[in-house]
Design a protein around this motif. Structure first.
Motif, PDB file in Angstrom:
ATOM      1  N   LEU A   1      -2.377  -3.387  -4.552  1.00  0.00           N
ATOM      2  CA  LEU A   1      -2.458  -3.242  -3.095  1.00  0.00           C
ATOM      3  C   LEU A   1      -3.689  -2.423  -2.699  1.00  0.00           C
ATOM      4  CD1 LEU A   1      -0.511  -4.307  -0.880  1.00  0.00           C
ATOM      5  CD2 LEU A   1       0.462  -2.016  -0.763  1.00  0.00           C
TER       6      LEU A   1
ATOM      7  N   GLN B   1      -1.734   3.255   1.800  1.00  0.00           N
ATOM      8  CA  GLN B   1      -2.802   2.406   1.278  1.00  0.00           C
ATOM      9  C   GLN B   1      -2.877   1.079   2.040  1.00  0.00           C
ATOM     10  OE1 GLN B   1      -4.465   4.690  -0.587  1.00  0.00           O
ATOM     11  NE2 GLN B   1      -4.707   3.321  -2.331  1.00  0.00           N
ATOM     12  N   ALA B   2      -1.723   0.450   2.203  1.00  0.00           N
ATOM     13  CA  ALA B   2      -1.688  -0.829   2.917  1.00  0.00           C
ATOM     14  C   ALA B   2      -2.130  -0.659   4.360  1.00  0.00           C
ATOM     15  CB  ALA B   2      -0.275  -1.414   2.858  1.00  0.00           C
TER      16      ALA B   2
ATOM     17  N   VAL C   1       5.334  -2.418  -1.107  1.00  0.00           N
ATOM     18  CA  VAL C   1       5.865  -1.088  -0.794  1.00  0.00           C
ATOM     19  C   VAL C   1       7.349  -1.007  -1.145  1.00  0.00           C
ATOM     20  CG1 VAL C   1       6.380   0.530   1.079  1.00  0.00           C
ATOM     21  CG2 VAL C   1       4.141  -0.609   0.980  1.00  0.00           C
TER      22      VAL C   1
ATOM     23  N   TRP D   1      -2.813 -10.609  -1.935  1.00  0.00           N
ATOM     24  CA  TRP D   1      -3.266  -9.568  -1.010  1.00  0.00           C
ATOM     25  C   TRP D   1      -4.692  -9.849  -0.531  1.00  0.00           C
ATOM     26  CZ3 TRP D   1      -2.006  -6.269   2.404  1.00  0.00           C
ATOM     27  CH2 TRP D   1      -2.660  -5.051   2.624  1.00  0.00           C
TER      28      TRP D   1
ATOM     29  N   ALA E   1       2.161  -6.674   1.906  1.00  0.00           N
ATOM     30  CA  ALA E   1       2.198  -5.215   1.948  1.00  0.00           C
ATOM     31  C   ALA E   1       3.629  -4.688   1.932  1.00  0.00           C
ATOM     32  CB  ALA E   1       1.461  -4.719   3.191  1.00  0.00           C
TER      33      ALA E   1
ATOM     34  N   LEU F   1      -4.994  -2.846   6.344  1.00  0.00           N
ATOM     35  CA  LEU F   1      -4.602  -3.669   7.485  1.00  0.00           C
ATOM     36  C   LEU F   1      -5.314  -3.238   8.760  1.00  0.00           C
ATOM     37  CD1 LEU F   1      -0.802  -3.911   6.681  1.00  0.00           C
ATOM     38  CD2 LEU F   1      -2.435  -5.811   6.647  1.00  0.00           C
TER      39      LEU F   1
END
Length: 468
Positions: free
Chosen positions: A231, A453-454, A86, A112, A82, A458
């Protein structure tokens, strides 16, 4: 760097950084806030509803999940992937040669998905997922005689007769189960190989979407979408569920039709049709992929690939029908089976909008902001596409139409009442085509949106046990 890898003869080389008149960040933030509010309301209402009478048949609505804060072996890898995307994803997406970008996006998506799945550990997160009581691998031994199994497939869909299929086998045409039967036949049997297969094929959908967006809307918009696709928050459910595999097959069908329409490739048209035919025998809901496929032809204003596409697509139902399985006979039995189980208990009045909250978690808040821009551009894009004397759609309009087609397919699935819950997993074939809406967001804020988004993926993967 080879010049031909960066060229795009079908679209202008330059495109606006953001759609005119909609470049401000505030409306995007409002759209993301509305998405977050929808999720919060769905969680609150769903939690109270489930605790009162258990009708929702989901422990942590709107997701089919249970509360289980945890970390695992995949946590450091997921955080690393992630952070890397980014920090470096936007710049690499802008600079890498096109073919290398496709491979990098596919590899990143696999990393991912694997890292998120491994938060649960290898056995629980990958090797066991497709071996539980509802899954396809439970019936491999019943397909020793494949033609006989297909002839009798519909006899075991409805609960009641002896030997009814497990839920996921009964809930899908036999192409889904046959995939794992064939893997077993070539020596790749068991849950681990099945899980890896679904992850690799599911991640390949990222490359397919990029190819389609480049062919229809130009390379620059495809490059902007690449980090968001790699991602994707719905990677939580791609690793590992068979729906990730379904999503990959459907994505390549659309991508190959886009190639066929823009490059006049007979081979691509036939391959697209064959994959679409196979897609329809992976899931009863995936004939809705016909909407994005038809939109490809609308954007390119050509019917040239239609005949080879249809000829190839029809070979799949012909083969299954001649072998003894009739899709149109099985579907009504599936509906009956659906209402025999949780589908008959879950209230439509919650799930018809709760599904959309689950979808918001699956596609992320950046996609919600991108969809705002898509909907704002829809009237002009639609009028331009439907007017016979207008020039071909602009890059932004083409992307708008493609995303809108996927959104309409998703809404049709939602309104059907056959997707009450579990849509964070089931709708992956549609989610792939919503994420390119992020290419319409301003370039300056890409890292922030990628971080959001990540963060969604998570948090979901570390706070709940999804079961998929």
């Amino acid at each position: 760097m080879k010049t031909e890898e960066r060229s795009d003869s079908s679209r202008p080389a330059e495109e606006p950084a953001a759609p005119a008149g909609r470049a401000g960040h505030r409306p995007d933030l409002v759209a993301a806030g509305v998405g977050a509010l929808l999720v919060a309301v769905a969680c609150g209402v769903g939690w109270a509803w489930q605790r009162s009478n258990g009708e929702l048949q989901a422990q942590w609505p709107p997701l089919l999940a249970s509360w289980n804060p945890h970390v695992g072996p995949g946590t450091p890898a997921a955080l690393t992937v992630a952070a890397a995307v980014v920090a470096y994803g936007p710049a690499l997406a802008d600079r890498l040669p096109w073919r290398r970008l496709l491979l990098t996006a596919w590899a990143t998506a696999m990393a991912w998905i694997f890292s998120l799945a491994l938060i649960e550990g290898w056995y629980r997160g990958i090797a066991r997922r497709l071996t539980t009581k509802h899954e396809y691998l439970r019936v491999i031994d019943r397909f020793d005689d494949i033609p006989a199994a297909l002839r009798g497939f519909t006899d075991h869909i409805v609960v009641g007769p002896p030997g009814n299929w497990p839920a996921h086998v009964a809930g899908h045409p036999p192409g889904a189960t046959l995939t794992f039967v064939w893997l077993d036949r070539i020596g790749l049997g068991g849950g681990a190989w099945a899980g890896v297969f679904c992850i690799v094929l599911g991640a390949s959908g990222v490359a397919a979407v990029l190819i389609a967006v480049r062919a229809l809307a130009g390379e620059r918009l495809a490059r902007r979408a690449a980090p968001f696709l790699a991602l994707a928050p719905f990677a939580v459910w791609t690793g590992t569920s068979a729906d990730g595999y379904f999503a990959g097959v459907a994505a390549w069908s659309i991508a190959l039709l886009a190639v066929a329409a823009t490059r006049r490739s007979l081979l691509a048209a036939c391959a697209s049709g064959l994959l679409f035919g196979w897609t329809c025998y992976l899931s009863y809901g995936l004939p809705l992929i016909a909407l994005p496929l038809a939109t490809v032809l609308l954007i390119t204003r050509t019917t040239r690939p239609v005949l080879p596409f249809l000829a190839a697509a029809l070979t799949v139902p012909l083969a299954f029908t001649l072998t003894g399985f009739a899709w149109w006979e099985a579907y009504p039995l599936l509906v009956e089976r659906y209402y025999q189980g949780a589908g008959g208990v879950r209230p439509y009045t919650y799930w018809v909008w709760g599904n959309l909250a689950a979808a918001t978690l699956a596609v992320g808040l950046a996609t919600a902001a991108g969809l705002r821009r898509t909907l704002a551009a829809t009237p002009s894009a639609a009028l331009g596409a439907l007017h016979p004397r207008r020039p071909a759609p602009t890059a932004e309009a083409a992307l708008t139409l493609l995303v809108l087609a996927a959104l309409l397919a998703l809404l049709a699935a939602d309104l059907s009442g056959m997707s009450k819950a579990e849509t964070e997993r089931i709708w992956q074939p549609f989610y792939f085509w919503l994420l390119p809406a992020t290419a319409l967001l301003p370039v300056r804020g890409r890292r922030g949106w990628l971080g959001a988004q990540a963060g969604v993926a998570l948090l979901v993967n570390h706070l709940v046990w999804t079961g998929w």
